[in-house]
Design a protein around this motif. Structure first.
Motif, PDB file in Angstrom:
ATOM      1  N   GLY A   8       4.257  -8.787   9.775  1.00  0.00           N
ATOM      2  CA  GLY A   8       3.034  -9.089  10.671  1.00  0.00           C
ATOM      3  C   GLY A   8       3.357 -10.208  11.690  1.00  0.00           C
ATOM      4  N   GLN A   9       4.631 -10.672  11.888  1.00  0.00           N
ATOM      5  CA  GLN A   9       4.841 -11.500  12.693  1.00  0.00           C
ATOM      6  C   GLN A   9       5.359 -10.934  14.053  1.00  0.00           C
ATOM      7  N   ASP A  10       5.247 -11.678  15.229  1.00  0.00           N
ATOM      8  CA  ASP A  10       5.595 -11.193  16.382  1.00  0.00           C
ATOM      9  C   ASP A  10       6.801 -11.998  17.173  1.00  0.00           C
ATOM     10  N   ARG A  11       7.978 -11.612  17.149  1.00  0.00           N
ATOM     11  CA  ARG A  11       9.010 -12.512  17.471  1.00  0.00           C
ATOM     12  C   ARG A  11       9.803 -12.202  18.635  1.00  0.00           C
ATOM     13  N   THR A  12       9.940 -13.177  20.080  1.00  0.00           N
ATOM     14  CA  THR A  12      10.911 -13.068  20.822  1.00  0.00           C
ATOM     15  C   THR A  12      12.054 -13.464  20.583  1.00  0.00           C
ATOM     16  N   VAL A  13      13.213 -12.889  20.792  1.00  0.00           N
ATOM     17  CA  VAL A  13      14.502 -13.522  20.258  1.00  0.00           C
ATOM     18  C   VAL A  13      15.411 -13.676  21.893  1.00  0.00           C
ATOM     19  N   ALA A  14      15.852 -14.906  21.936  1.00  0.00           N
ATOM     20  CA  ALA A  14      16.720 -15.229  23.087  1.00  0.00           C
ATOM     21  C   ALA A  14      17.955 -14.569  23.060  1.00  0.00           C
ATOM     22  N   PRO A  15      18.524 -13.774  24.261  1.00  0.00           N
ATOM     23  CA  PRO A  15      19.870 -13.484  24.190  1.00  0.00           C
ATOM     24  C   PRO A  15      20.871 -14.433  23.862  1.00  0.00           C
ATOM     25  N   GLY A  16      22.095 -14.289  23.300  1.00  0.00           N
ATOM     26  CA  GLY A  16      23.134 -15.088  22.535  1.00  0.00           C
ATOM     27  C   GLY A  16      23.692 -14.777  21.297  1.00  0.00           C
ATOM     28  N   ALA A  17      24.654 -15.581  20.723  1.00  0.00           N
ATOM     29  CA  ALA A  17      25.243 -15.412  19.534  1.00  0.00           C
ATOM     30  C   ALA A  17      24.163 -15.892  18.383  1.00  0.00           C
ATOM     31  N   TRP A  18      24.061 -14.967  17.609  1.00  0.00           N
ATOM     32  CA  TRP A  18      23.093 -15.112  16.308  1.00  0.00           C
ATOM     33  C   TRP A  18      24.157 -14.792  15.175  1.00  0.00           C
ATOM     34  N   ARG A  19      23.713 -15.227  13.770  1.00  0.00           N
ATOM     35  CA  ARG A  19      24.324 -14.915  12.597  1.00  0.00           C
ATOM     36  C   ARG A  19      23.712 -13.341  12.194  1.00  0.00           C
ATOM     37  N   ASP A  20      22.602 -13.540  11.509  1.00  0.00           N
ATOM     38  CA  ASP A  20      22.123 -12.303  10.890  1.00  0.00           C
ATOM     39  C   ASP A  20      20.537 -12.362  11.510  1.00  0.00           C
ATOM     40  N   LEU A  21      20.080 -10.965  11.842  1.00  0.00           N
ATOM     41  CA  LEU A  21      18.640 -10.803  12.063  1.00  0.00           C
ATOM     42  C   LEU A  21      18.031  -9.930  10.927  1.00  0.00           C
ATOM     43  N   HIS A  22      17.089 -10.348  10.446  1.00  0.00           N
ATOM     44  CA  HIS A  22      16.463  -9.642   9.269  1.00  0.00           C
ATOM     45  C   HIS A  22      14.809  -9.424   9.704  1.00  0.00           C
ATOM     46  N   ALA A  23      14.485  -8.276   9.717  1.00  0.00           N
ATOM     47  CA  ALA A  23      13.023  -8.053  10.200  1.00  0.00           C
ATOM     48  C   ALA A  23      12.472  -7.422   8.825  1.00  0.00           C
ATOM     49  N   TRP A  24      11.376  -8.090   8.380  1.00  0.00           N
ATOM     50  CA  TRP A  24      10.725  -7.494   7.061  1.00  0.00           C
ATOM     51  C   TRP A  24       9.819  -6.466   7.461  1.00  0.00           C
ATOM     52  N   SER A  25       9.499  -5.558   6.510  1.00  0.00           N
ATOM     53  CA  SER A  25       8.515  -4.567   6.799  1.00  0.00           C
ATOM     54  C   SER A  25       7.237  -5.036   7.597  1.00  0.00           C
ATOM     55  N   GLY A  26       7.046  -4.233   8.906  1.00  0.00           N
ATOM     56  CA  GLY A  26       5.644  -4.355   9.678  1.00  0.00           C
ATOM     57  C   GLY A  26       6.075  -5.710  10.491  1.00  0.00           C
ATOM     58  N   ALA A  27       7.348  -6.077  10.910  1.00  0.00           N
ATOM     59  CA  ALA A  27       7.538  -6.954  12.002  1.00  0.00           C
ATOM     60  C   ALA A  27       7.657  -6.421  13.068  1.00  0.00           C
ATOM     61  N   LYS A  28       7.560  -7.442  14.274  1.00  0.00           N
ATOM     62  CA  LYS A  28       7.951  -6.912  15.696  1.00  0.00           C
ATOM     63  C   LYS A  28       8.763  -7.886  16.275  1.00  0.00           C
ATOM     64  N   VAL A  29      10.046  -7.214  16.976  1.00  0.00           N
ATOM     65  CA  VAL A  29      11.047  -8.005  17.535  1.00  0.00           C
ATOM     66  C   VAL A  29      11.005  -7.591  18.984  1.00  0.00           C
ATOM     67  N   ARG A  30      11.121  -8.647  19.727  1.00  0.00           N
ATOM     68  CA  ARG A  30      11.095  -8.181  21.386  1.00  0.00           C
ATOM     69  C   ARG A  30      12.626  -8.961  21.822  1.00  0.00           C
ATOM     70  N   LEU A  31      13.208  -8.271  22.631  1.00  0.00           N
ATOM     71  CA  LEU A  31      14.385  -8.418  23.207  1.00  0.00           C
ATOM     72  C   LEU A  31      14.245  -8.249  24.764  1.00  0.00           C
ATOM     73  N   SER A  32      14.780  -9.206  25.633  1.00  0.00           N
ATOM     74  CA  SER A  32      15.024  -9.040  26.984  1.00  0.00           C
ATOM     75  C   SER A  32      16.392  -8.877  27.663  1.00  0.00           C
ATOM     76  N   THR A  33      16.412  -8.924  28.813  1.00  0.00           N
ATOM     77  CA  THR A  33      17.852  -8.848  29.441  1.00  0.00           C
ATOM     78  C   THR A  33      18.739  -9.873  28.906  1.00  0.00           C
ATOM     79  N   GLY A  34      20.044  -9.347  28.606  1.00  0.00           N
ATOM     80  CA  GLY A  34      20.923 -10.016  28.161  1.00  0.00           C
ATOM     81  C   GLY A  34      21.698  -9.477  27.253  1.00  0.00           C
ATOM     82  N   THR A  35      22.739  -9.930  26.493  1.00  0.00           N
ATOM     83  CA  THR A  35      23.540  -9.485  25.428  1.00  0.00           C
ATOM     84  C   THR A  35      23.270 -10.612  24.141  1.00  0.00           C
TER      85      THR A  35
END
Length: 87
Positions: A8-35
């Motif tokens: 149910g959450q809508d999250r924008t993630v910034a480019p860069g180095a992250w450890r783990d991404l976990h999106a639980w059922s029904g989540a929305k993840v937004r990515l934009s230009t970058g690595t």
């Protein structure tokens, strides 16, 4: 740092180095230009991944797990050039 996106959450993630991404059922993840660098990238069922390539390419690099669950949707917006989104 981990990225957690709850159902149910809508999250924008910034480019860069992250450890783990976990999106639980029904989540929305937004990515934009970058690595984006992850140790693991896991999206469960019925999630949405929205990739905005309006200002340039998006690249996702994952060291180990890369999963997109059943009935999840990946939508690329901003261009029809398939070279702008790489996994």
């Amino acid at each position: 740092m981990d990225v957690s996106v709850w159902g149910g959450q809508d999250r924008t993630v910034a480019p860069g180095a992250w450890r783990d991404l976990h999106a639980w059922s029904g989540a929305k993840v937004r990515l934009s230009t970058g690595t984006y660098r992850f140790r693991s990238f896991v999206m469960e069922t019925d999630d949405s991944l929205i990739v905005d390539v309006t200002n340039g390419p998006v690249q996702i690099l994952s060291q180990s797990d890369f999963q997109i669950g059943d009935r999840s949707k990946v939508r690329v917006v901003g261009s029809t050039d398939s070279k702008l989104f790489r996994i």
